[in-house]
Design an enzyme around this catalytic site. Structure first.
Site, PDB file in Angstrom:
ATOM      1  CB  SER A 156      -8.891   1.815   5.132  1.00 22.48           C
ATOM      2  OG  SER A 156      -9.198   3.161   5.391  1.00 22.48           O
TER       3      SER A 156
ATOM      4  CB  SER B 150      -7.341   4.523   2.607  1.00 20.53           C
ATOM      5  OG  SER B 150      -6.815   3.654   3.606  1.00 20.53           O
TER       6      SER B 150
ATOM      7  CE  LYS C 185      -4.037   1.882   2.464  1.00 24.54           C
ATOM      8  NZ  LYS C 185      -4.986   1.664   3.579  1.00 24.54           N
TER       9      LYS C 185
END
Length: 475
Positions: free
Chosen positions: A176, A152, A77
């Site tokens: 997220s 996210s 990520k």
């Protein structure tokens, strides 16, 4: 034999272990898919092709095959630092930043034998529930590219749903992992606070942010969870005294494969935000919940409706913590002008908070955690909708008015953040599709340390509903 990306992560692991597929061949297959699909979907912001192939060779030659994720492709990520690889944090303010050291979660994935193919798309500093930053193209939903992927961990979810990765790790501070998993028709697991040493939540403000897996199947999610837990000599290498309850009954993969047990389930459509915002649950979300309820009932589980007690402390306290978390963003002076409007608003609000306001918010959320666990203590797990609405269009969120933006995020995701506050495990499951073919899911909330129960129920639902057979049009 099917194309490699058609196989589950567990099946790929078996191919790797047998030697029928070497790590380099597998990495190259996924890198080719990324090259073809990523320009349209925005799953990756950085692809490290040569480095990935070198890493695949290194795994084959130097990493013991006993490593739990040996040879399996993964992604980092873009909120996580990997030494020598650009890390943008989804922000123009961090353009060109190349870290000298890696974050622990990245080192853990490497130690487990995974092969990173690059950095997956994330919104600015991971703050929004959608992945549409000004620093990169938006992460687009593989089921309909006009829709967003959530956030996210939006890039990670897009990569898995489109077959650019077999599974992907993400982080979850308010939903997220679960939000993009629900939007993209995947399984997304937020572990209990304190379970994953490299992303335990204990070192984050209010204990919100934990790391966990996104996958197409329950077993694949469990496989990745076992890999990032990173046992040493058969024990979890906890860094803090506080930790999640753990029964040490072996790998979580076992529970996900067996899918055994009958449990008492609660079903609820209330959330911690009900007293603060107008929460409307769409017909599609209610239909998904009904599908799940029918399925668990037919499987022999007990089902009982329940509801949360009214509460007026949660919403203002969570808002305060969300703003306070933004106060630490490394932006000063001219760099502040590079932040997106929502982030700038959050930073300004966060830096204006007093110590008293922060202390009161933390106390309120701790009290809410205790109350929430008490209210649901009679159930082995509780079903809720995953999201209140269908996946949102790209550009749907207000980019100028921070208050309105926050309200929109809550209205789409009212059922997620309360599990970060309470530290409980939760898993999102893609149980149905809309008339337009969009994925809709449900969320299962577990008791403290209740991952095995969640994985067992999820495995039973997966066998009944066969969501792993569904493919988005880009597949």
């Amino acid at each position: 034999m099917a194309d490699l990306h058609e196989l589950t992560a567990l099946a790929l692991w078996q191919e790797l272990q047998s030697g029928r597929v070497p790590p380099r061949e597998l990495a190259a297959h996924y890198l080719d898919r990324i090259e073809r699909l990523n320009p349209e979907l925005g799953a990756f912001v950085t692809v490290t092709r040569e480095r990935a192939l070198e890493r695949a060779d290194e795994v084959a030659e130097r990493v013991p095959k006993t490593a739990p994720l040996w040879g399996l492709p993964s992604g980092d990520k873009d909120l996580w630092m990997r030494a020598g690889v650009p890390t943008g944090f989804g922000s123009r303010a961090m353009a060109g930043f190349v870290p000298d050291a890696s974050d622990e979660i990245v080192e853990t994935l490497d130690a487990a034998g995974a092969v990173s193919l690059g950095k997956t798309n994330a919104p600015e500093f991971g703050l929004p529930a959608y992945t549409e930053s000004l620093a990169a193209p938006p992460a687009r939903n593989p089921w309909n590219p006009e829709l967003g992927a959530g956030g996210s961990s939006g890039g990670a979810a897009v990569a898995v749903a489109a077959g650019m990765l077999p599974f992907a790790p993400g982080s979850d501070g308010g939903g997220s992992i679960r939000i993009p998993a629900a939007a993209c028709g995947l399984v997304g697991l937020k572990p209990s606070r304190g379970l994953v040493p490299a992303g335990s939540g204990i070192d984050s403000l209010a204990g919100l942010v934990v790391d966990g897996p996104i996958a197409r199947t329950t077993a694949d999610a469990a496989l990745l969870l076992d890999g990032i837990i990173a046992k040493r000599n058969g024990r979890i290498d906890h860094h803090y005294t506080l930790r999640a309850p753990y029964d040490d009954d072996g790998p979580f993969l076992g529970a996900a494969v067996r899918g055994e047990g009958r449990f008492q389930l609660g079903v609820m459509t209330t959330s911690a935000w009900d007293g603060a915002y107008d929460i409307h649950i769409s017909p599609e979300a209610r239909e998904a919940l009904a599908v799940a309820v029918d399925a668990v009932s037919s499987l022999g589980h007990g089902v009982e409706e329940t509801a949360l007690e009214p509460d007026d402390t949660y919403a203002p306290a969570f808002r305060t913590i969300w703003q306070a978390g933004a106060a630490r963003i490394p932006a000063e002076g001219e760099t502040l002008a590079l932040l997106e409007p929502l982030t700038a608003w959050l930073v300004e609000r966060g830096r204006s908070l007093s110590a008293r306001e922060l202390s009161e918010a933390l106390s309120a959320l701790t009290a809410y955690e205790r109350s929430f666990i008490r209210q649901l203590s009679s159930f082995d797990a509780v079903l809720t909708p995953a999201m209140a609405l269908t996946p949102r269009p790209v550009g749907w969120y207000d980019q100028k008015d921070g208050e309105r933006n926050f309200e929109q995020q809550v209205q789409y995701t009212p059922f997620t953040s309360m599990l970060n506050v309470t530290g409980l495990p939760a898993i999102v499951l893609p149980v149905s599709q809309t008339a337009d073919g969009l994925p809709m899911g449900v969320q299962l909330i577990g008791r403290p340390g209740g991952e095995r129960t969640l994985l067992s129920i999820a495995a039973q639902l997966e066998r009944r509903l066969r969501w792993a057979d569904r493919r988005p049009p880009v597949w």
